[in-house]
Enzyme design. Structure first.
Site, short mmCIF file in Angstrom:
data_model
loop_
_atom_site.label_atom_id
_atom_site.label_comp_id
_atom_site.label_asym_id
_atom_site.label_seq_id
_atom_site.Cartn_x
_atom_site.Cartn_y
_atom_site.Cartn_z
CG ASN A 1 -7.67 -0.57 3.56
OD1 ASN A 1 -8.83 0.38 2.99
ND2 ASN A 1 -6.62 0.48 3.86
CE1 TYR B 1 -8.22 2.33 -7.16
CE2 TYR B 1 -10.42 2.10 -6.97
CZ TYR B 1 -9.76 1.65 -6.66
OH TYR B 1 -9.54 2.43 -4.98
CE LYS C 1 -9.97 -1.25 -4.64
NZ LYS C 1 -9.30 -1.74 -3.40
P1 NAD Z 1 -4.07 5.68 1.37
O1 NAD Z 1 -2.86 5.35 0.23
O2 NAD Z 1 -3.96 6.73 2.61
O3 NAD Z 1 -3.71 4.19 1.84
C1 NAD Z 1 -3.03 3.36 0.94
C2 NAD Z 1 -2.18 2.35 1.96
O4 NAD Z 1 -2.58 0.95 1.92
C3 NAD Z 1 -1.40 2.88 3.23
O5 NAD Z 1 -1.19 2.08 4.21
C4 NAD Z 1 0.09 1.85 1.92
O6 NAD Z 1 1.44 1.86 2.82
C5 NAD Z 1 -0.58 0.79 1.20
N1 NAD Z 1 -0.39 -0.22 0.67
C6 NAD Z 1 -0.11 0.33 -0.95
N2 NAD Z 1 0.27 -1.04 -1.59
C7 NAD Z 1 1.03 -1.63 -0.87
C8 NAD Z 1 1.41 -2.97 -0.67
N3 NAD Z 1 1.94 -3.62 -1.93
N4 NAD Z 1 1.53 -3.73 0.41
C9 NAD Z 1 1.36 -3.46 1.80
N5 NAD Z 1 0.24 -2.41 1.34
C10 NAD Z 1 0.11 -1.27 0.69
O7 NAD Z 1 -5.10 5.25 0.63
P2 NAD Z 1 -7.01 4.55 1.09
O8 NAD Z 1 -7.70 5.97 0.33
O9 NAD Z 1 -6.66 5.00 2.49
O10 NAD Z 1 -6.58 3.92 0.43
C11 NAD Z 1 -7.24 2.19 0.72
C12 NAD Z 1 -7.85 1.46 0.21
O11 NAD Z 1 -8.88 2.21 0.15
C13 NAD Z 1 -7.06 1.29 -1.22
O12 NAD Z 1 -7.68 -0.23 -1.32
C14 NAD Z 1 -7.89 1.97 -1.85
O13 NAD Z 1 -7.87 1.49 -3.82
C15 NAD Z 1 -9.73 2.17 -1.26
N6 NAD Z 1 -10.52 3.15 -2.16
C16 NAD Z 1 -9.75 4.13 -1.49
C17 NAD Z 1 -11.16 5.59 -1.96
C18 NAD Z 1 -10.37 7.07 -1.99
O14 NAD Z 1 -11.00 7.78 -2.15
N7 NAD Z 1 -9.36 7.47 -1.04
C19 NAD Z 1 -12.03 5.05 -2.52
C20 NAD Z 1 -12.83 3.50 -2.95
C21 NAD Z 1 -11.38 2.42 -2.05
#
Ligand code: NAD
Length: 251
Positions: free
Chosen positions: A89, A156, A160
């Site tokens: 994730n 991005y 993805k």
């Molecule tokens: P968030 O920023 O709260 O969580 C991201 C997590 O990834 C955090 O725990 C962060 O520490 C970790 N992370 C980032 N870079 C890292 C690295 N290099 N090594 C290890 N850990 C790392 O945001 P979120 O929205 O919970 O994002 C989680 C996933 O969901 C991401 O892949 C994001 O692209 C995807 N996503 C989010 C959304 C949204 O709208 N929030 C929509 C679609 C997809």
């Protein structure tokens, strides 16, 4: 207790969707191996799970470092004697609202390293552990930006769309061996990442709500429930899928 004594590895578990999903797995009896870069936040989530009676262990690793990904899976197997489920994730948003010809090169490299290569390398070490058991489930984190075009996010999008592609390839490769690989494609979900990009002001939040036919953005719990379903035997015939969790945005 759908996941009693199952080992679940979750990357990006220190906040947002990863944290919420880790807690949901733990409530259903899983042994949760949490991975993230931020040690304090990750340890805090693991401690919270343990204080609620769950089993959790935090491991610090950076998904842009291939050797750390190998060590991460080895540490999980050492801690919990194997691996049943992985939720890959971790991810970053990188450069947003920037046209393709202006996309910074270093941001492009980071996006592909963390969001795409990080997922591939994770699967590279996770899947052999699952094959040893003859059973497993991998759920990768893609995005609606991995199935549909949105202007201003080409780095991005590349990462993805790549996650959807490797999910489909791997899903087909291992299905007959008992390991199911799928991914989820959320639209805007409330998290630190979404706060930064979409939810800074009341106006921008209202605009983000309006993109979704359901009339609002999603909550992390609404992604977690789909991830748990994909990890469970209830989805036993679901293979190599990219499941949209989008309030109707992609319809
Ligand atoms: P968030 O920023 O709260 O969580 C991201 C997590 O990834 C955090 O725990 C962060 O520490 C970790 N992370 C980032 N870079 C890292 C690295 N290099 N090594 C290890 N850990 C790392 O945001 P979120 O929205 O919970 O994002 C989680 C996933 O969901 C991401 O892949 C994001 O692209 C995807 N996503 C989010 C959304 C949204 O709208 N929030 C929509 C679609 C997809």
């Amino acid at each position: 207790m759908r996941f009693k004594d199952k080992t679940v590895l979750i990357t990006g578990a220190s906040s947002g969707i990863g944290e919420t999903t880790a807690k949901a797995f733990a409530r259903e009896g899983a042994h949760v191996f949490l991975v993230a870069r931020r040690k304090d936040r990750g340890e805090q989530v693991a401690e919270e799970i343990r204080s609620n009676g769950g089993t959790a262990f935090f491991h610090q690793a950076d998904m842009s470092d291939r050797s750390q990904i190998k060590t991460m899976v080895e540490a999980c197997v050492a801690q919990f004697s194997g691996l049943d489920i992985a939720f890959n994730n971790a991810g970053i948003s990188g450069a947003f609202n920037v046209e393709t010809h202006l996309h910074p090169e270093d941001a492009w490299d980071d996006l592909l390293a963390i969001n795409l290569t990080g997922v591939w390398m994770s699967m590279r070490y996770e899947i052999p552990e699952m094959l040893k058991r003859g059973k497993g489930a991998v759920i990768n984190m893609a995005s609606m930006a991995g199935v549909k075009g949105f202007p201003g996010s080409s780095g991005y999008a590349a990462s993805k769309f790549g996650v959807v592609g490797i999910t489909k390839a791997a899903g087909l490769e291992y299905a007959a061996q008992g390991v199911r690989v799928n991914c989820v494609c959320p639209a805007v979900i409330r998290s630190e990442m979404a706060e930064e990009i979409f939810l800074q002001t009341e106006d921008s939040s209202a605009q983000a709500d309006s993109w979704h036919p359901i009339g609002r953005i999603g909550e992390p719990e609404e992604v977690a429930s789909v991830v748990l379903w994909l990890a469970s035997d209830e989805s036993s015939f679901v293979v190599a899928e990219a499941i949209q969790i989008d309030g109707g945005l992609g319809a």
